[in-house]
Design a protein around this motif. Structure first.
Motif, PDB file in Angstrom:
ATOM      1  N   PRO A   1       5.617   8.873 -11.617  1.00  0.00           N
ATOM      2  CA  PRO A   1       4.600   8.897 -10.548  1.00  0.00           C
ATOM      3  C   PRO A   1       3.187   8.593 -11.054  1.00  0.00           C
ATOM      4  O   PRO A   1       2.350   8.117 -10.297  1.00  0.00           O
ATOM      5  CB  PRO A   1       4.695  10.317  -9.990  1.00  0.00           C
ATOM      6  N   HIS A   2       2.959   8.822 -12.370  1.00  0.00           N
ATOM      7  CA  HIS A   2       1.612   8.553 -12.877  1.00  0.00           C
ATOM      8  C   HIS A   2       1.314   7.060 -12.940  1.00  0.00           C
ATOM      9  O   HIS A   2       0.174   6.663 -13.161  1.00  0.00           O
ATOM     10  CB  HIS A   2       1.429   9.199 -14.257  1.00  0.00           C
ATOM     11  N   LEU A   3       2.337   6.200 -12.741  1.00  0.00           N
ATOM     12  CA  LEU A   3       2.093   4.753 -12.732  1.00  0.00           C
ATOM     13  C   LEU A   3       1.756   4.234 -11.331  1.00  0.00           C
ATOM     14  O   LEU A   3       1.446   3.056 -11.170  1.00  0.00           O
ATOM     15  CB  LEU A   3       3.320   4.006 -13.244  1.00  0.00           C
ATOM     16  N   ALA A   4       1.826   5.097 -10.327  1.00  0.00           N
ATOM     17  CA  ALA A   4       1.686   4.633  -8.941  1.00  0.00           C
ATOM     18  C   ALA A   4       0.389   3.850  -8.724  1.00  0.00           C
ATOM     19  O   ALA A   4       0.389   2.802  -8.082  1.00  0.00           O
ATOM     20  CB  ALA A   4       1.762   5.821  -7.989  1.00  0.00           C
ATOM     21  N   GLY A   5      -0.723   4.343  -9.290  1.00  0.00           N
ATOM     22  CA  GLY A   5      -2.002   3.670  -9.089  1.00  0.00           C
ATOM     23  C   GLY A   5      -2.018   2.269  -9.675  1.00  0.00           C
ATOM     24  O   GLY A   5      -2.435   1.313  -9.020  1.00  0.00           O
ATOM     25  N   VAL A   6      -1.542   2.139 -10.922  1.00  0.00           N
ATOM     26  CA  VAL A   6      -1.522   0.827 -11.588  1.00  0.00           C
ATOM     27  C   VAL A   6      -0.647  -0.147 -10.813  1.00  0.00           C
ATOM     28  O   VAL A   6      -1.013  -1.302 -10.581  1.00  0.00           O
ATOM     29  CB  VAL A   6      -0.968   0.955 -13.024  1.00  0.00           C
ATOM     30  N   VAL A   7       0.530   0.323 -10.400  1.00  0.00           N
ATOM     31  CA  VAL A   7       1.455  -0.567  -9.698  1.00  0.00           C
ATOM     32  C   VAL A   7       0.862  -0.996  -8.365  1.00  0.00           C
ATOM     33  O   VAL A   7       0.949  -2.165  -7.984  1.00  0.00           O
ATOM     34  CB  VAL A   7       2.827   0.125  -9.516  1.00  0.00           C
ATOM     35  N   GLU A   8       0.221  -0.079  -7.652  1.00  0.00           N
ATOM     36  CA  GLU A   8      -0.385  -0.466  -6.377  1.00  0.00           C
ATOM     37  C   GLU A   8      -1.480  -1.509  -6.595  1.00  0.00           C
ATOM     38  O   GLU A   8      -1.572  -2.490  -5.863  1.00  0.00           O
ATOM     39  CB  GLU A   8      -0.963   0.750  -5.648  1.00  0.00           C
ATOM     40  N   PHE A   9      -2.265  -1.311  -7.652  1.00  0.00           N
ATOM     41  CA  PHE A   9      -3.315  -2.284  -7.967  1.00  0.00           C
ATOM     42  C   PHE A   9      -2.705  -3.669  -8.208  1.00  0.00           C
ATOM     43  O   PHE A   9      -3.181  -4.667  -7.672  1.00  0.00           O
ATOM     44  CB  PHE A   9      -4.089  -1.807  -9.206  1.00  0.00           C
ATOM     45  N   ILE A  10      -1.618  -3.703  -8.982  1.00  0.00           N
ATOM     46  CA  ILE A  10      -0.981  -4.995  -9.280  1.00  0.00           C
ATOM     47  C   ILE A  10      -0.447  -5.645  -8.008  1.00  0.00           C
ATOM     48  O   ILE A  10      -0.604  -6.846  -7.804  1.00  0.00           O
ATOM     49  CB  ILE A  10       0.151  -4.806 -10.308  1.00  0.00           C
ATOM     50  N   THR A  11       0.168  -4.823  -7.119  1.00  0.00           N
ATOM     51  CA  THR A  11       0.744  -5.431  -5.920  1.00  0.00           C
ATOM     52  C   THR A  11      -0.333  -5.961  -4.978  1.00  0.00           C
ATOM     53  O   THR A  11      -0.042  -6.789  -4.121  1.00  0.00           O
ATOM     54  CB  THR A  11       1.619  -4.440  -5.134  1.00  0.00           C
TER      55      THR A  11
END
Lengths: 261, 291
Positions: free
Chosen positions: A86-96
């Motif tokens: 879950p700590h990757l959620a921000g990075v992944v949202e930014f990439i998408t």
């Protein structure tokens, strides 16, 4: 209150005129090919032309490959981010969201420089490499929509409980993903797939600059050289978009807007 | 295993299986989203010999480039402002105007389709509508109004703006609808109970609640128009000098005779869409705090 209601009717009426007139006009124009009477000659000419068939087939194949690769990238990522990272959620949202921020023409410029014939990975020097490059570009264009559809579907099915149930039966991660999660988020994947198809099928910028024989550049060439066929093609493209968005509602996804053209 | 708290377990042992599952996504992002953009970014700050320089950005001020940026900004601003205004009016009419029930789902479905109907086919549709032989042009001429004699042309600034509105207005409708749904009916009833007129309700309650969302949506429309090229290119060929068309020509044939200047043109576009999106996100987080 009647004044407000009159204003609402006026706005809706003007909107209807603005949005329907071009559709009517385009359809009418597409019927004018034969002198003196309406006919479907323009459509017959389009469907009979080899350029239409070849480019449409090429773009359809590419769209299908795009959808498969996009789903293969997005489904595991959205699943693991939601459940175990879950700590990757921000990075992944930014990439998408990046494909909505970077204009397509800028991104493809980067591709041509980075994967051009004199680079370390010269994808554009072979036809298969250029096809792959175009496909990955399209995966990017569809990424915001595919990710959002899949993630929304994951949220709705309580993936954690399903996973724990499957684990207690001794299933491994891969098996859970394919046999438990994927069937349950089918509607989300399909929504993302249809929207990706609608975006990719007539895409012009990437295909044109990567010199691929796709439907978008074919459309542009016909527009520059013919009179009535473009109108027929516009009607066909509108029907295709309508079909894709209709299928999304049919499989139960919410209608979405794409914001990059 | 059950006795160890989840958090400390994750610190001692990374979840390799999960990392393996997300790795392809990050490789994809690095190769096809981040690296190509970073490459242009680096090139924009280099001269022909690879040394650091800011000169490329200074040279963006030369007339041909400056004018194309200005035209792009004007078209994006005009189509975003008008699209936001008409889209908001249309959404308000359908959602709060006392129209029949079927209007809302019809508008939503149509907006989903029309906001995705862009690119080359949209250009064809407007040629068939407002071109020299288009239906509307011909109809108006039989009524005695000759658009083209009055200087109108679908291949000009206003022609392109009217065309862009075909996807901008529906996009506005879709983006602003949740905000309009957020206007509670009780507020209106409370205002009426307290003796407020319809005008006072809109001026003092509804618009102050709506405007950050509406402005944010307008920014999204601006960025959407700024990056668009296919419609303009199909409508006008390379004759209409907006920034994306300049960049297209540069990629095709180095018309600026300077690759590094070309990178700067791309990075300039990226800066504009990036800043617009940042402003949108800032406004959105502000709206979410207010809720």
């Amino acid at each position: 209150m009647t004044r407000g209601r009159f204003g609402a009717w006026a706005a809706a009426g003007l909107g209807a005129v603005y949005f329907l007139l071009p559709l009517i006009a385009t359809f009418e124009f597409s019927l004018r090919m034969r002198r003196g009477q309406y006919s479907f000659d323009a459509y017959a000419a389009v469907f009979a032309s080899g350029g239409f068939q070849a480019s449409f087939l090429y773009s359809t194949g590419l769209a299908l490959a795009t959808i498969v690769v996009a789903a293969a990238l997005v489904v595991p990522t959205a699943y693991f981010v939601r459940l175990r990272l879950p700590h990757l959620a921000g990075v992944v949202e930014f990439i998408t969201l990046l494909p909505l921020v970077i204009p397509a023409i800028v991104l493809v410029f980067g591709y041509i420089r980075l994967y051009g014939s004199s680079s370390f990975l010269p994808l554009t020097s072979t036809s298969l490499g250029a096809d792959a490059l175009l496909m990955f570009g399209y995966v990017g264009l569809g990424l915001p929509y595919m990710y959002r559809s899949v993630d929304t579907a994951l949220q709705a099915i309580d993936a954690r409980t399903l996973t724990e149930a499957a684990e207690s039966q001794g299933a491994g991660s891969l098996r859970i993903l394919f046999q438990v999660i994927l069937p349950n988020i089918r509607s989300g994947v399909l929504s993302g797939a249809f929207l990706t198809f609608a975006i990719v099928i007539g895409e012009f910028t990437f295909a044109s600059l990567l010199d691929r024989p796709a439907f978008g550049p074919y459309l542009q060439r016909i527009g520059a050289s013919r009179a009535y066929e473009p109108a027929a093609l516009a009607v066909i493209a509108f029907a295709l978009t309508w079909a894709c968005l209709g299928l999304i509602q049919l499989v139960g996804g919410a209608p979405q807007a794409s914001t990059r053209r | 295993m059950t006795s160890a708290p989840a958090a400390s377990r994750r610190i001692r042992l990374p979840d390799w299986a999960a990392w393996l599952g997300v790795a392809p996504f990050f490789v994809f992002a690095a190769m096809f989203l981040i690296a190509p953009t970073a490459w242009l970014l680096v090139g924009a700050f280099q001269d022909g010999d690879g040394a650091f320089t800011l000169a490329n950005f200074v040279r963006l001020g030369q007339p041909s480039i400056r004018l194309s940026y200005a035209l792009s900004l004007e078209i994006s601003a005009a189509s975003a402002a008008l699209g936001a205004l008409f889209g908001l009016a249309l959404a308000l009419a359908a959602l709060r105007g006392g129209l029949p029930e079927w209007v809302r789902p019809t508008l939503m479905t149509f907006s989903g389709v029309a906001s995705n109907f862009a690119g080359v086919p949209l250009a064809f549709a407007f040629m068939a509508t407002l071109g020299r032989l288009g239906l509307v042009t011909v109809l108006l001429r039989t009524l005695g109004v000759d658009l083209y004699a009055h200087g109108f042309n679908v291949l000009t600034f206003w022609g392109l703006t009217i065309t862009y509105l075909y996807f901008q207005i529906p996009l506005m409708v879709l983006v602003v609808t949740p905000a309009i749904d957020g206007l509670r009916r009780e507020w209106k009833e409370a205002a009426e109970t307290l003796g407020a007129s319809a005008f006072q309700y809109w001026r003092m309650i509804a618009l102050p609640v709506l405007w950050p969302s509406a402005l944010g949506a307008a920014l999204l429309l601006f960025a959407n128009a700024f990056g668009a090229i296919a419609t303009a290119y199909a409508l006008t060929g390379s004759s209409f000098n907006i920034a994306p068309i300049l960049l297209y020509a540069q990629i095709r044939g180095d018309v600026l005779h300077d690759p590094n200047l070309g990178y700067a043109v791309a990075v300039g576009m990226l800066a504009i869409t990036g800043l617009t999106n940042l402003a949108y996100l800032a406004l959105r987080s502000r709206t979410e705090r207010l809720r």
